[in-house]
Scaffold this motif. Structure first.
Motif, PDB file in Angstrom:
ATOM      1  N   ASN A   1       0.845  -1.186   0.000  1.00 50.25           N
ATOM      2  CA  ASN A   1       0.000   0.000   0.000  1.00 50.25           C
ATOM      3  C   ASN A   1       0.885   1.242   0.000  1.00 50.25           C
ATOM      4  OD1 ASN A   1      -1.495   2.288   1.255  1.00 50.25           O
ATOM      5  ND2 ASN A   1      -3.167   0.797   1.255  1.00 50.25           N
TER       6      ASN A   1
ATOM      7  N   ASP B   1       0.131   4.474   0.105  1.00 51.49           N
ATOM      8  CA  ASP B   1      -0.231   5.506   1.085  1.00 51.49           C
ATOM      9  C   ASP B   1       0.208   5.120   2.496  1.00 51.49           C
ATOM     10  OD1 ASP B   1      -1.482   7.291  -0.811  1.00 51.49           O
ATOM     11  OD2 ASP B   1      -3.073   5.792  -0.951  1.00 51.49           O
TER      12      ASP B   1
ATOM     13  N   LEU C   1       3.989   5.669   2.683  1.00 55.06           N
ATOM     14  CA  LEU C   1       4.307   7.087   2.842  1.00 55.06           C
ATOM     15  C   LEU C   1       4.056   7.551   4.271  1.00 55.06           C
ATOM     16  CD1 LEU C   1       2.870   8.571  -0.471  1.00 55.06           C
ATOM     17  CD2 LEU C   1       5.296   8.283   0.148  1.00 55.06           C
ATOM     18  N   ALA C   2       2.959   7.124   4.858  1.00 54.91           N
ATOM     19  CA  ALA C   2       2.655   7.495   6.242  1.00 54.91           C
ATOM     20  C   ALA C   2       3.708   6.924   7.189  1.00 54.91           C
ATOM     21  CB  ALA C   2       1.260   6.995   6.628  1.00 54.91           C
TER      22      ALA C   2
ATOM     23  N   PRO D   1       1.458  10.764  -5.299  1.00 57.32           N
ATOM     24  CA  PRO D   1       1.128   9.451  -5.846  1.00 57.32           C
ATOM     25  C   PRO D   1       0.190   9.559  -7.053  1.00 57.32           C
ATOM     26  CG  PRO D   1       0.730   9.487  -3.471  1.00 57.32           C
ATOM     27  CD  PRO D   1       0.990  10.889  -3.904  1.00 57.32           C
TER      28      PRO D   1
ATOM     29  N   ASN E   1      -2.203   7.103  -9.907  1.00 53.54           N
ATOM     30  CA  ASN E   1      -2.833   5.825 -10.221  1.00 53.54           C
ATOM     31  C   ASN E   1      -2.682   5.563 -11.718  1.00 53.54           C
ATOM     32  OD1 ASN E   1      -3.829   5.308  -7.599  1.00 53.54           O
ATOM     33  ND2 ASN E   1      -5.507   6.732  -7.970  1.00 53.54           N
TER      34      ASN E   1
ATOM     35  N   ARG F   1      -0.428   1.747  -8.467  1.00 55.97           N
ATOM     36  CA  ARG F   1      -0.312   3.077  -7.857  1.00 55.97           C
ATOM     37  C   ARG F   1       1.149   3.301  -7.517  1.00 55.97           C
ATOM     38  NH1 ARG F   1      -3.114   7.148  -5.579  1.00 55.97           N
ATOM     39  NH2 ARG F   1      -2.578   7.911  -3.502  1.00 55.97           N
TER      40      ARG F   1
END
Length: 159
Positions: free
Chosen positions: A88, A90, A93-94, A106, A108, A117
């Motif tokens: 994933n 996202d 990145l977190a 990011p 898609n 992605r």
């Protein structure tokens, strides 16, 4: 003689310790070897966990002769970017927090590959690193002699 595995990429770094920290913290590498060379410098090898792939980290002795690449990497002959697959984008990145200095995305790419992605970030030396999810191999890629439209391509000749 046959090729066994792709084993390593050598990186020249402004600060090898910062580069080592970035890849160990964010991409699952660990220190595997430190080699002292005759000039007193050290080469640090970091290994990606559960693989046979290494980065060799060398201390830079010169300044970067070109401007830092942007977006997804340079468009002149070079290594465009390094890339890592994740579950994933996202969430990765977190997890990376301030280490994720985004250069593009990011984005898609569902129109090309459903679920693909990608984001591109800088590493501590300004190299572009791609982080992607959902990229899969093509079922029947065209042969090397043709481009994506099926047209024959011209061989590349080097002077």
């Amino acid at each position: 003689m046959s090729l066994h595995i792709f084993s390593q990429v050598a990186l020249t770094c402004k600060d090898p310790i910062a580069t080592e920290r970035f890849y160990t913290k964010n991409f699952g590498f660990k220190r595997a070897r430190v080699t002292k060379v005759p000039d007193g410098e050290q080469i640090v090898a970091i290994k990606m966990l559960d693989s046979a792939f290494y980065f060799e980290l060398f201390k830079a002795k010169e300044e970067l002769p070109v401007i830092l690449p942007i977006n997804d990497g340079p468009e002149y002959p070079s290594v465009r970017h390094l890339a890592f697959k994740v579950d994933n984008v996202d969430a990765k990145l977190a997890e990376m927090g301030d280490d994720a200095k985004i250069t593009l995305g990011p984005l898609n790419f569902d129109e090309y590959i459903p679920g693909w992605r990608t984001v591109w970030i800088y590493d501590p030396d300004g190299r572009i690193v791609e982080i992607s999810q959902g990229f899969v191999d093509q079922d029947n890629p065209p042969p090397l002699e043709t481009d994506l439209t099926g047209r024959k391509t011209q061989p590349i000749h080097f002077a």
